[in-house]
Scaffold this motif. Structure first.
Motif, PDB file in Angstrom:
ATOM      1  N   LEU A  18      14.623  24.502  35.582  1.00 28.99           N
ATOM      2  CA  LEU A  18      13.358  23.829  35.902  1.00 28.99           C
ATOM      3  C   LEU A  18      12.929  22.905  34.769  1.00 28.99           C
ATOM      4  N   GLU A  19      13.119  23.327  33.526  1.00 32.07           N
ATOM      5  CA  GLU A  19      12.798  22.476  32.368  1.00 32.07           C
ATOM      6  C   GLU A  19      13.627  21.199  32.411  1.00 32.07           C
ATOM      7  N   VAL A  20      14.902  21.330  32.737  1.00 32.77           N
ATOM      8  CA  VAL A  20      15.807  20.188  32.813  1.00 32.77           C
ATOM      9  C   VAL A  20      15.332  19.216  33.898  1.00 32.77           C
ATOM     10  N   ILE A  21      15.020  19.758  35.063  1.00 28.54           N
ATOM     11  CA  ILE A  21      14.570  18.930  36.186  1.00 28.54           C
ATOM     12  C   ILE A  21      13.243  18.250  35.847  1.00 28.54           C
ATOM     13  N   ARG A  22      12.315  19.000  35.269  1.00 29.94           N
ATOM     14  CA  ARG A  22      11.011  18.412  34.901  1.00 29.94           C
ATOM     15  C   ARG A  22      11.174  17.281  33.884  1.00 29.94           C
ATOM     16  N   ALA A  23      12.081  17.459  32.924  1.00 26.83           N
ATOM     17  CA  ALA A  23      12.318  16.416  31.919  1.00 26.83           C
ATOM     18  C   ALA A  23      12.815  15.144  32.597  1.00 26.83           C
ATOM     19  N   GLY A  24      13.716  15.299  33.554  1.00 31.30           N
ATOM     20  CA  GLY A  24      14.230  14.142  34.285  1.00 31.30           C
ATOM     21  C   GLY A  24      13.170  13.466  35.117  1.00 31.30           C
ATOM     22  N   ARG A  94      21.539  19.218  26.015  1.00 30.61           N
ATOM     23  CA  ARG A  94      22.080  19.348  24.652  1.00 30.61           C
ATOM     24  C   ARG A  94      21.199  20.270  23.818  1.00 30.61           C
ATOM     25  N   GLU A  95      19.877  20.120  23.980  1.00 30.24           N
ATOM     26  CA  GLU A  95      18.929  20.992  23.267  1.00 30.24           C
ATOM     27  C   GLU A  95      19.149  22.454  23.668  1.00 30.24           C
ATOM     28  N   LEU A  96      19.315  22.700  24.965  1.00 28.45           N
ATOM     29  CA  LEU A  96      19.541  24.063  25.443  1.00 28.45           C
ATOM     30  C   LEU A  96      20.891  24.601  24.967  1.00 28.45           C
ATOM     31  N   ALA A  97      21.901  23.728  24.896  1.00 24.95           N
ATOM     32  CA  ALA A  97      23.229  24.149  24.427  1.00 24.95           C
ATOM     33  C   ALA A  97      23.145  24.575  22.975  1.00 24.95           C
ATOM     34  N   GLU A  99      20.441  25.680  21.404  1.00 22.47           N
ATOM     35  CA  GLU A  99      19.681  26.935  21.354  1.00 22.47           C
ATOM     36  C   GLU A  99      20.542  28.117  21.784  1.00 22.47           C
ATOM     37  N   GLY A 100      21.444  27.855  22.765  1.00 24.85           N
ATOM     38  CA  GLY A 100      22.260  28.950  23.312  1.00 24.85           C
ATOM     39  C   GLY A 100      23.569  29.165  22.578  1.00 24.85           C
ATOM     40  N   GLY A 101      23.810  28.337  21.545  1.00 21.19           N
ATOM     41  CA  GLY A 101      25.035  28.519  20.768  1.00 21.19           C
ATOM     42  C   GLY A 101      26.252  27.850  21.361  1.00 21.19           C
ATOM     43  N   GLY A 102      26.051  27.019  22.415  1.00 27.54           N
ATOM     44  CA  GLY A 102      27.182  26.283  22.981  1.00 27.54           C
ATOM     45  C   GLY A 102      27.563  25.146  22.063  1.00 27.54           C
ATOM     46  N   GLY A 103      28.748  24.613  22.200  1.00 26.37           N
ATOM     47  CA  GLY A 103      29.169  23.486  21.367  1.00 26.37           C
ATOM     48  C   GLY A 103      28.803  22.180  22.007  1.00 26.37           C
ATOM     49  N   ALA A 104      28.216  21.254  21.265  1.00 26.21           N
ATOM     50  CA  ALA A 104      27.838  19.973  21.850  1.00 26.21           C
ATOM     51  C   ALA A 104      28.956  18.971  21.707  1.00 26.21           C
TER      52      ALA A 104
END
Length: 104
Positions: A18-24, A94-97, A99-104
């Motif tokens: 929902l955060e992603v959709i709202r940002a868009g 990218r911000e969520l990645a 925060e979640g420890g994913g690689g950008a």
């Protein structure tokens, strides 16, 4: 004509989606109203579809109806707004990645 961006996301919660959709949506709407005053815009339709997880597929569609006196091409403005939405969505992902420890 789709671009593929690999971000390395963790599984997203419904709240994060929902955060992603709202940002868009916000980015698309802000772009339209940065180019036209609200009284010249009759209707703004923003559709953001998010499908899958790995890969996550995001589709943005913006439709505009503007006053005939508006000095813009509504189709071109809608394309620009959709591009701004995708940029905001990518930034949020990218911000969520991060925060979640994913690689950008």
């Amino acid at each position: 004509m789709a671009d593929e961006v690999v971000i390395g996301l963790p599984e997203l919660t419904d709240e994060q989606l929902l955060e992603v959709i709202r940002a868009g949506e916000r980015a698309a709407r802000d772009h339209v109203f940065s180019k036209l005053p609200p009284k010249k815009v009759y209707d703004v339709g923003i559709c953001i579809q998010v499908e899958g997880t790995k890969p996550l597929t995001v589709t943005v569609d913006v439709e505009l109806r503007v006053a005939s006196s508006a000095k813009v091409n509504p189709d071109e403005l809608a394309r620009e707004a959709a591009k701004k939405a995708m940029e905001a969505i990518e930034a949020k992902l990218r911000e969520l990645a991060l925060e979640g420890g994913g690689g950008a």
